[in-house]
Enzyme design. Sequence first.
Site, PDB file in Angstrom:
ATOM      1  N   ASP A  45      65.369  59.797  13.327  1.00 15.55           N
ATOM      2  CA  ASP A  45      66.376  60.634  13.977  1.00 15.55           C
ATOM      3  C   ASP A  45      66.992  59.907  15.170  1.00 15.55           C
ATOM      4  OD1 ASP A  45      67.947  62.733  14.701  1.00 15.55           O
ATOM      5  OD2 ASP A  45      66.320  64.071  15.285  1.00 15.55           O
TER       6      ASP A  45
ATOM      7  N   HIS B 278      70.713  63.694  14.191  1.00 15.16           N
ATOM      8  CA  HIS B 278      71.134  65.048  13.819  1.00 15.16           C
ATOM      9  C   HIS B 278      72.220  65.600  14.742  1.00 15.16           C
ATOM     10  CE1 HIS B 278      68.033  66.415  16.843  1.00 15.16           C
ATOM     11  NE2 HIS B 278      68.944  67.352  17.054  1.00 15.16           N
TER      12      HIS B 278
ATOM     13  N   SER C 160      69.008  67.540  22.682  1.00 18.02           N
ATOM     14  CA  SER C 160      68.764  66.465  21.706  1.00 18.02           C
ATOM     15  C   SER C 160      69.535  65.208  22.042  1.00 18.02           C
ATOM     16  CB  SER C 160      69.163  66.928  20.302  1.00 18.02           C
ATOM     17  OG  SER C 160      68.279  67.897  19.828  1.00 18.02           O
TER      18      SER C 160
END
Length: 352
Positions: free
Chosen positions: A163, A133, A237
């Site tokens: 992910d 993402h 992230s």
Amino acid sequence: MYCPKCGHKHTEEANFCGGCGKAMHKSRNTKSIFAMILVLWIGGISYGYATDWSFRWPIETIASIQTEEDSQVEKKLKIKKAPTVANETKKQAKDKTELIQESLPSVFTIDTRDGSGSGFLYKAGGYIVTNAHVVAGYTDVVVRNSIGKDFAGTVIGISDRYDIALIKSEANKHVQPFVTETKETPIGTEVIALGSPKGLENTASIGYLTGLNRDMEMDFIYEKIYQIDAQIDHGSSGGPLLDATTGKVIGINSLLYKDNTVFGFSIPMHSMQKQVDDWINEPMSNKAVAALFNVYDDYVPESYQNSDDTSFDYEGYDDSEEEPDPEEYVDDTEVADEQVEYFIHDFRSQYE
């Protein structure tokens, strides 16, 4: 010698008086007995004094001396032990500090036009792992190293199921890559989260692995992921989660949960190793990366907008159509870019 009773004269060897028959050595025996009694009396007083008048052999006294000696030894040991504990604590803290300092050159900030995330060097040669993402919508990204220098990066692997993504870049490609943990890490392990939360590069936070086997499904499937209380935020992230003792990468920081308390989730690295290794051995093409999500249909990256390279073909891109005039082509590209931006903003809103 004369008899004390009748005065009869006797020789020194006489035992009895020749006049009255009295024993002649009574006084000598009396003196001997008296001397013996005196010696015993003095000895008894001395013995009583030595035994503190308990008249027992002084075992307690010896024990007390031994106890006192032991106490002195213990005091010395305690005096030596206290600095040892302090030094050990200092050593552990120093090791952790060194671990972070040594790890930061292998951690990167990943920039796109729509935001930023983090990544880390998985393998020598410039192979950088991040979240899918973070780079969704892009084949080309900017990779910034720990001293703020920017490098070009290309997405050579991305998944629409998990992910995770892989970037190839020249950024610090000769730096020592992280060692990856190959098995599940137990709950309670002290961990270090590295990355760029809110764009604050070279950030490290320390916490613990507080949960295992968390399953959830959003745009991606997250299976048996780690729950952590190390502080992470938007921008973290794709950053590495390290075992604070071994320095190995145990996870990829991916999600943030906020509800009264704050904790995050990290994808176990051991569960993604095979996929990453497959991408290294057989990188995905730009076309495959761009076509993975439907949102990429008819989307042309900036690097191809002014290029004569016609080999970059996309699903839904008809090469046989009449070439539009420059103004129309630019307008179409802008519309596509806006669609991608809307998608990505909505797509990332639920991630940290």
